[in-house]
Design a protein around this motif. Structure first.
Motif, PDB file in Angstrom:
ATOM      1  N   TYR A  82     -13.179  -2.610   3.208  1.00 37.71           N
ATOM      2  CA  TYR A  82     -14.131  -2.018   2.265  1.00 37.71           C
ATOM      3  C   TYR A  82     -13.415  -1.759   0.934  1.00 37.71           C
ATOM      4  CZ  TYR A  82     -18.021  -1.125   5.491  1.00 37.71           C
ATOM      5  OH  TYR A  82     -19.086  -1.258   6.340  1.00 37.71           O
ATOM      6  N   PRO A  83     -14.167  -1.437  -0.121  1.00 31.78           N
ATOM      7  CA  PRO A  83     -13.536  -1.064  -1.394  1.00 31.78           C
ATOM      8  C   PRO A  83     -12.626   0.153  -1.225  1.00 31.78           C
ATOM      9  CG  PRO A  83     -15.865  -1.520  -1.716  1.00 31.78           C
ATOM     10  CD  PRO A  83     -15.641  -1.487  -0.230  1.00 31.78           C
ATOM     11  N   PRO A  84     -11.646   0.313  -2.106  1.00 39.20           N
ATOM     12  CA  PRO A  84     -10.634   1.369  -1.929  1.00 39.20           C
ATOM     13  C   PRO A  84     -11.167   2.784  -2.002  1.00 39.20           C
ATOM     14  CG  PRO A  84     -10.392   0.271  -4.059  1.00 39.20           C
ATOM     15  CD  PRO A  84     -11.355  -0.546  -3.265  1.00 39.20           C
ATOM     16  N   ASP A  85     -12.323   2.997  -2.639  1.00 40.90           N
ATOM     17  CA  ASP A  85     -12.838   4.352  -2.770  1.00 40.90           C
ATOM     18  C   ASP A  85     -13.691   4.769  -1.583  1.00 40.90           C
ATOM     19  OD1 ASP A  85     -14.641   2.377  -3.644  1.00 40.90           O
ATOM     20  OD2 ASP A  85     -15.844   3.847  -4.723  1.00 40.90           O
ATOM     21  N   TYR A  86     -13.831   3.905  -0.588  1.00 42.69           N
ATOM     22  CA  TYR A  86     -14.625   4.219   0.588  1.00 42.69           C
ATOM     23  C   TYR A  86     -13.789   4.966   1.624  1.00 42.69           C
ATOM     24  CZ  TYR A  86     -18.925   1.598  -0.319  1.00 42.69           C
ATOM     25  OH  TYR A  86     -20.125   1.183  -0.816  1.00 42.69           O
ATOM     26  N   PRO A  87     -14.428   5.842   2.388  1.00 39.82           N
ATOM     27  CA  PRO A  87     -13.718   6.412   3.544  1.00 39.82           C
ATOM     28  C   PRO A  87     -13.442   5.307   4.551  1.00 39.82           C
ATOM     29  CG  PRO A  87     -16.050   6.951   3.632  1.00 39.82           C
ATOM     30  CD  PRO A  87     -15.813   6.320   2.290  1.00 39.82           C
ATOM     31  N   LYS A  88     -12.439   5.503   5.380  1.00 39.49           N
ATOM     32  CA  LYS A  88     -12.135   4.519   6.407  1.00 39.49           C
ATOM     33  C   LYS A  88     -13.350   4.344   7.311  1.00 39.49           C
ATOM     34  CE  LYS A  88      -9.313   1.774   8.659  1.00 39.49           C
ATOM     35  NZ  LYS A  88      -8.765   0.548   8.072  1.00 39.49           N
ATOM     36  N   MET A  89     -13.754   3.075   7.508  1.00 46.16           N
ATOM     37  CA  MET A  89     -14.970   2.787   8.264  1.00 46.16           C
ATOM     38  C   MET A  89     -14.644   2.341   9.686  1.00 46.16           C
ATOM     39  SD  MET A  89     -17.218   3.480   5.951  1.00 46.16           S
ATOM     40  CE  MET A  89     -18.770   2.761   6.480  1.00 46.16           C
ATOM     41  N   PRO A  90     -15.529   2.638  10.643  1.00 44.75           N
ATOM     42  CA  PRO A  90     -15.285   2.231  12.032  1.00 44.75           C
ATOM     43  C   PRO A  90     -15.123   0.716  12.151  1.00 44.75           C
ATOM     44  CG  PRO A  90     -17.096   3.797  11.906  1.00 44.75           C
ATOM     45  CD  PRO A  90     -16.774   3.411  10.497  1.00 44.75           C
ATOM     46  N   GLY A  91     -14.075   0.282  12.832  1.00 39.04           N
ATOM     47  CA  GLY A  91     -13.858  -1.137  13.043  1.00 39.04           C
ATOM     48  C   GLY A  91     -13.238  -1.876  11.878  1.00 39.04           C
ATOM     49  N   GLU A  92     -12.974  -1.159  10.784  1.00 40.83           N
ATOM     50  CA  GLU A  92     -12.403  -1.809   9.595  1.00 40.83           C
ATOM     51  C   GLU A  92     -10.923  -2.122   9.821  1.00 40.83           C
ATOM     52  OE1 GLU A  92     -11.619  -0.884   4.829  1.00 40.83           O
ATOM     53  OE2 GLU A  92     -12.430   0.679   6.150  1.00 40.83           O
ATOM     54  N   PRO A  93     -10.458  -3.316   9.425  1.00 41.60           N
ATOM     55  CA  PRO A  93      -9.037  -3.626   9.549  1.00 41.60           C
ATOM     56  C   PRO A  93      -8.198  -2.830   8.563  1.00 41.60           C
ATOM     57  CG  PRO A  93     -10.159  -5.365   8.357  1.00 41.60           C
ATOM     58  CD  PRO A  93     -11.225  -4.432   8.860  1.00 41.60           C
ATOM     59  N   LYS A  94      -6.900  -2.967   8.674  1.00 36.68           N
ATOM     60  CA  LYS A  94      -5.977  -2.253   7.797  1.00 36.68           C
ATOM     61  C   LYS A  94      -6.316  -2.552   6.336  1.00 36.68           C
ATOM     62  CE  LYS A  94      -1.724  -2.258   9.061  1.00 36.68           C
ATOM     63  NZ  LYS A  94      -0.317  -2.676   9.308  1.00 36.68           N
ATOM     64  N   ARG A  95      -6.443  -1.502   5.542  1.00 38.12           N
ATOM     65  CA  ARG A  95      -6.821  -1.660   4.141  1.00 38.12           C
ATOM     66  C   ARG A  95      -5.567  -1.654   3.270  1.00 38.12           C
ATOM     67  NH1 ARG A  95     -11.157   2.494   1.765  1.00 38.12           N
ATOM     68  NH2 ARG A  95     -12.192   1.942   3.736  1.00 38.12           N
ATOM     69  N   VAL A  96      -4.813  -2.751   3.320  1.00 40.17           N
ATOM     70  CA  VAL A  96      -3.599  -2.877   2.526  1.00 40.17           C
ATOM     71  C   VAL A  96      -3.370  -4.349   2.226  1.00 40.17           C
ATOM     72  CG1 VAL A  96      -2.164  -2.942   4.596  1.00 40.17           C
ATOM     73  CG2 VAL A  96      -1.131  -2.321   2.403  1.00 40.17           C
ATOM     74  N   ALA A  97      -2.964  -4.661   1.012  1.00 40.33           N
ATOM     75  CA  ALA A  97      -2.734  -6.051   0.624  1.00 40.33           C
ATOM     76  C   ALA A  97      -1.662  -6.678   1.511  1.00 40.33           C
ATOM     77  CB  ALA A  97      -2.310  -6.127  -0.835  1.00 40.33           C
ATOM     78  N   PRO A  98      -1.818  -7.949   1.883  1.00 36.55           N
ATOM     79  CA  PRO A  98      -0.857  -8.593   2.783  1.00 36.55           C
ATOM     80  C   PRO A  98       0.584  -8.520   2.303  1.00 36.55           C
ATOM     81  CG  PRO A  98      -2.825  -9.929   2.572  1.00 36.55           C
ATOM     82  CD  PRO A  98      -2.962  -8.825   1.574  1.00 36.55           C
ATOM     83  N   SER A  99       0.821  -8.706   1.008  1.00 32.47           N
ATOM     84  CA  SER A  99       2.191  -8.668   0.504  1.00 32.47           C
ATOM     85  C   SER A  99       2.794  -7.281   0.653  1.00 32.47           C
ATOM     86  CB  SER A  99       2.226  -9.096  -0.964  1.00 32.47           C
ATOM     87  OG  SER A  99       1.416  -8.231  -1.755  1.00 32.47           O
ATOM     88  N   ARG A 100       1.980  -6.259   0.431  1.00 32.84           N
ATOM     89  CA  ARG A 100       2.457  -4.887   0.590  1.00 32.84           C
ATOM     90  C   ARG A 100       2.696  -4.581   2.063  1.00 32.84           C
ATOM     91  NH1 ARG A 100      -0.900   0.585  -1.036  1.00 32.84           N
ATOM     92  NH2 ARG A 100       0.696   2.083  -0.429  1.00 32.84           N
ATOM     93  N   ALA A 101       1.810  -5.062   2.936  1.00 35.58           N
ATOM     94  CA  ALA A 101       1.995  -4.828   4.360  1.00 35.58           C
ATOM     95  C   ALA A 101       3.298  -5.465   4.851  1.00 35.58           C
ATOM     96  CB  ALA A 101       0.804  -5.391   5.128  1.00 35.58           C
ATOM     97  N   LYS A 102       3.604  -6.651   4.328  1.00 42.20           N
ATOM     98  CA  LYS A 102       4.831  -7.333   4.745  1.00 42.20           C
ATOM     99  C   LYS A 102       6.073  -6.547   4.320  1.00 42.20           C
ATOM    100  CE  LYS A 102       7.128 -11.838   4.688  1.00 42.20           C
ATOM    101  NZ  LYS A 102       8.463 -11.267   4.488  1.00 42.20           N
ATOM    102  N   ARG A 103       5.997  -5.990   3.087  1.00 39.93           N
ATOM    103  CA  ARG A 103       7.141  -5.204   2.615  1.00 39.93           C
ATOM    104  C   ARG A 103       7.328  -3.968   3.488  1.00 39.93           C
ATOM    105  NH1 ARG A 103       4.881  -6.399  -2.521  1.00 39.93           N
ATOM    106  NH2 ARG A 103       4.010  -4.280  -2.681  1.00 39.93           N
ATOM    107  N   GLN A 104       6.214  -3.369   3.912  1.00 44.70           N
ATOM    108  CA  GLN A 104       6.304  -2.192   4.767  1.00 44.70           C
ATOM    109  C   GLN A 104       6.878  -2.562   6.130  1.00 44.70           C
ATOM    110  OE1 GLN A 104       2.289  -0.715   4.754  1.00 44.70           O
ATOM    111  NE2 GLN A 104       2.510   0.354   2.800  1.00 44.70           N
ATOM    112  N   ASP A 105       6.483  -3.746   6.644  1.00 42.54           N
ATOM    113  CA  ASP A 105       6.969  -4.193   7.944  1.00 42.54           C
ATOM    114  C   ASP A 105       8.474  -4.526   7.907  1.00 42.54           C
ATOM    115  OD1 ASP A 105       4.458  -3.894   8.963  1.00 42.54           O
ATOM    116  OD2 ASP A 105       3.901  -6.012   8.788  1.00 42.54           O
ATOM    117  N   ASP A 106       8.938  -4.977   6.733  1.00 42.77           N
ATOM    118  CA  ASP A 106      10.341  -5.379   6.590  1.00 42.77           C
ATOM    119  C   ASP A 106      11.286  -4.191   6.482  1.00 42.77           C
ATOM    120  OD1 ASP A 106       9.629  -8.005   6.762  1.00 42.77           O
ATOM    121  OD2 ASP A 106       9.630  -8.361   4.609  1.00 42.77           O
ATOM    122  N   LYS A 107      10.709  -3.010   6.213  1.00 43.66           N
ATOM    123  CA  LYS A 107      11.565  -1.826   6.026  1.00 43.66           C
ATOM    124  C   LYS A 107      12.147  -1.368   7.373  1.00 43.66           C
ATOM    125  CE  LYS A 107       9.366  -0.065   1.848  1.00 43.66           C
ATOM    126  NZ  LYS A 107       8.606   1.050   1.246  1.00 43.66           N
TER     127      LYS A 107
END
Length: 338
Positions: A313-338
């Motif tokens: 969903y758009p970033p200003d929405y509350p987390k919605m049921p069933g919604e996947p992780k709301r983070v850009a793939p490149s940012r998620a990869k950097r977080q995973d690499d830490k």
């Protein structure tokens, strides 16, 4: 500025202050020009707005001045303009204007409203959309002609589903296709249908269409912006003036016109001429409404066979049921690499 003038619309008089104020310096169009434009296309703009909660995009000093979106009905709202209570994803609510006559459009134009953003609902059924709106948004490296190709494929798919879409220019480089639907489904269900349509277009036009929410993944493709069907997301109405220097407007089209036109063909000066010649080419849009059951079944098949579910969903929405992780793939990869 010149003295105020009065305009007549449907037997009602609307006062227009500072009519000589320049709104589009590049073309020299004034506040009065904008009001007269809306009067000229009155039946069309009213057909697009009638009974719909509507957000006003206001430019009190013209397109080169500051602007803002007004969702709540202004305090000085005349008693002859009705409102409807709408609920935002945040849980807050507001009363928005619901035009029922052309005079309401002129009244808003006097406030500097250039673009009208109606919800896909009618007052009285504010939680049940009666339009499925499909936004074909050209990404860098693509243009209007690419959107037209996607629109033709979309039309073929809609025909297969027994659905009729009505195309219009966005007023920019893109295209919008509206499908009138029965007001039986929720915003969440209608959004799910938009996602299903986008995924089907991706399948039919690989490398040319995408539903990727993250810009870094879209590439040079037409983006089907499924989140334009989320609650509190709106699309500029047909005939709305868009806040760009050359004063373009969102133009309703016939399908057989798509290959012959360009967005710049339709502006504050040319649309009244066209309207006078052909009228509102979407005048019959509300005469037939459609079921979304077929698209919801398609969404079920996609989830079952392809393993795809909801999308961010758009970033200003509350987390919605069933919604996947709301983070850009490149940012998620950097977080995973830490």
């Amino acid at each position: 500025m010149g003295a105020a003038v009065e305009l007549e619309a449907g037997g009602r008089t609307v006062r227009l202050s500072s009519p000589d104020k320049i709104y589009f310096p590049e073309r020299g169009f004034t506040k009065l020009d904008v009001a007269r434009y809306y009067l000229a296309v009155g039946p069309g703009i009213l057909r697009a707005l009638r009974d719909r909660p509507t957000t006003l995009e206001r430019y009190p000093e013209g397109v080169e001045g500051e602007s803002f979106f007004q969702k709540r009905a202004p305090k000085n709202l005349p008693d002859w303009i009705p409102t409807a209570r709408i609920d935002f994803p945040s849980g807050r609510s507001a009363d928005e204007i619901c035009p029922t006559e052309v005079a309401a459009v002129l009244w808003a134009a006097n406030l500097g409203c250039l673009t009208f953003h109606p919800w896909p609902v009618r007052r009285g059924r504010a939680d049940h959309p009666d339009e499925l709106r499909i936004d074909l948004d050209p990404q860098p490296g693509t243009d209007f002609k690419d959107a037209v190709r996607a629109a033709h494929e979309l039309r073929a798919f809609l025909d297969e589903q027994g659905l009729r879409g009505w195309p219009k220019t966005s007023g920019g480089r893109g295209l919008h296709v509206f499908v009138p639907v029965e007001p039986r489904w929720t915003f969440t269900e209608v959004r799910r249908c938009a996602i299903a349509v986008g995924r089907e277009l991706e399948r039919r036009m690989p490398g040319r269409v995408t539903t990727a929410w993250w810009k870094e993944e879209r590439g040079e493709r037409i983006f089907v912006d499924y989140n334009q069907t989320a609650r509190d997301r709106t699309i500029a109405s047909a005939y709305s003036v868009r806040p760009r220097p050359h004063a373009p407007v969102s133009a309703p089209l016939r399908w057989d016109e798509l290959d012959e036109v360009a967005p710049d063909d339709f502006d504050l000066a040319t649309m009244p001429v066209r309207f006078g010649e052909v009228g509102d080419v979407h005048a019959e849009m509300g005469d037939e409404t459609h079921s979304l059951e077929g698209l919801l079944e398609l969404a079920d098949r996609q989830e079952r066979d392809d393993g795809v579910g909801d999308m961010p969903y758009p970033p200003d929405y509350p987390k919605m049921p069933g919604e996947p992780k709301r983070v850009a793939p490149s940012r998620a990869k950097r977080q995973d690499d830490k």
